[in-house]
Design a protein around this motif. Structure first.
Motif, PDB file in Angstrom:
ATOM      1  N   ALA A   1       0.902  -1.308   0.164  1.00 26.14           N
ATOM      2  CA  ALA A   1      -0.213  -0.014  -0.016  1.00 26.14           C
ATOM      3  C   ALA A   1       0.865   1.333  -0.085  1.00 26.14           C
ATOM      4  N   LEU A   2       2.030   1.091   0.002  1.00 29.76           N
ATOM      5  CA  LEU A   2       3.109   2.464   0.088  1.00 29.76           C
ATOM      6  C   LEU A   2       2.705   3.138  -1.289  1.00 29.76           C
ATOM      7  N   LYS A   3       2.908   4.527  -1.175  1.00 25.73           N
ATOM      8  CA  LYS A   3       2.608   5.253  -2.440  1.00 25.73           C
ATOM      9  C   LYS A   3       3.478   6.428  -2.172  1.00 25.73           C
ATOM     10  N   ARG A   4       3.792   7.212  -2.885  1.00 26.33           N
ATOM     11  CA  ARG A   4       4.655   8.529  -3.119  1.00 26.33           C
ATOM     12  C   ARG A   4       4.160   9.351  -2.255  1.00 26.33           C
TER      13      ARG A   4
ATOM     14  N   ARG B   1      12.062  -2.496  -1.102  1.00 24.82           N
ATOM     15  CA  ARG B   1      10.823  -2.366  -0.252  1.00 24.82           C
ATOM     16  C   ARG B   1      11.001  -2.955   1.106  1.00 24.82           C
TER      17      ARG B   1
ATOM     18  N   GLU C   1      10.257   8.374  -4.795  1.00 23.23           N
ATOM     19  CA  GLU C   1       9.722   7.425  -6.095  1.00 23.23           C
ATOM     20  C   GLU C   1       9.633   6.078  -5.504  1.00 23.23           C
ATOM     21  N   ILE C   2       8.832   5.420  -6.297  1.00 30.36           N
ATOM     22  CA  ILE C   2       8.685   4.097  -5.997  1.00 30.36           C
ATOM     23  C   ILE C   2       8.261   3.293  -6.838  1.00 30.36           C
TER      24      ILE C   2
ATOM     25  N   ASP D   1       4.178   9.101   1.044  1.00 30.19           N
ATOM     26  CA  ASP D   1       4.161   8.586   2.519  1.00 30.19           C
ATOM     27  C   ASP D   1       5.601   8.740   3.435  1.00 30.19           C
TER      28      ASP D   1
END
Length: 124
Positions: free
Chosen positions: A59-62, A97, A78-79, A64
């Motif tokens: 669920a990680l996003k830019r 990650r 960036e992800i 966070d």
């Protein structure tokens, strides 16, 4: 000398000491109970934490704010599928990650899995 030891051991039981299936089950009950205790106290909670961590990583996003396993706090810039670029102070760090331990707020306090209930103000 050895005769007293032989008498102390007693006479063998009838049936030659071979127990039936019920006797074998009684002997394995402590092992079964120990496994059940280990499962509910150690294995099951660890699997639950791993599942929650995997869901958090997905669920990680830019934007966070996160904390890494080594204790670095930063914001995701960036992800990708496997890597994350985190901004810590004035530097940017590229890491996998899996190195992210959890999410935090801007001040660095850990975010709980469930949102905290808001206090009711009745005007009193």
């Amino acid at each position: 000398m050895f005769e007293s030891l032989a008498f102390a051991m007693g006479a063998p039981q009838a049936g030659g000491g071979a127990g039936g299936p019920a006797d074998m089950l009684v002997q394995f009950i402590p092992l079964i109970l120990m496994f059940a205790i280990f499962y509910f106290l150690l294995i099951r909670p660890q699997q639950k934490r791993a599942k929650e961590h995997k869901a958090m990583l997905a669920a990680l996003k830019r934007g966070d704010y996160v904390v890494t396993g080594s204790g670095l706090l930063g914001r995701i810039m960036e992800i990708d599928e496997d890597t994350v670029v985190i901004e810590c102070a004035e530097s940017r760090l590229r890491m996998t990650r899996g190195a992210i331990a959890g999410m935090v707020d801007k001040s660095g306090k850990p975010l709980s899995a469930a949102p905290a209930p808001e206090a009711k103000n009745d005007g009193k």
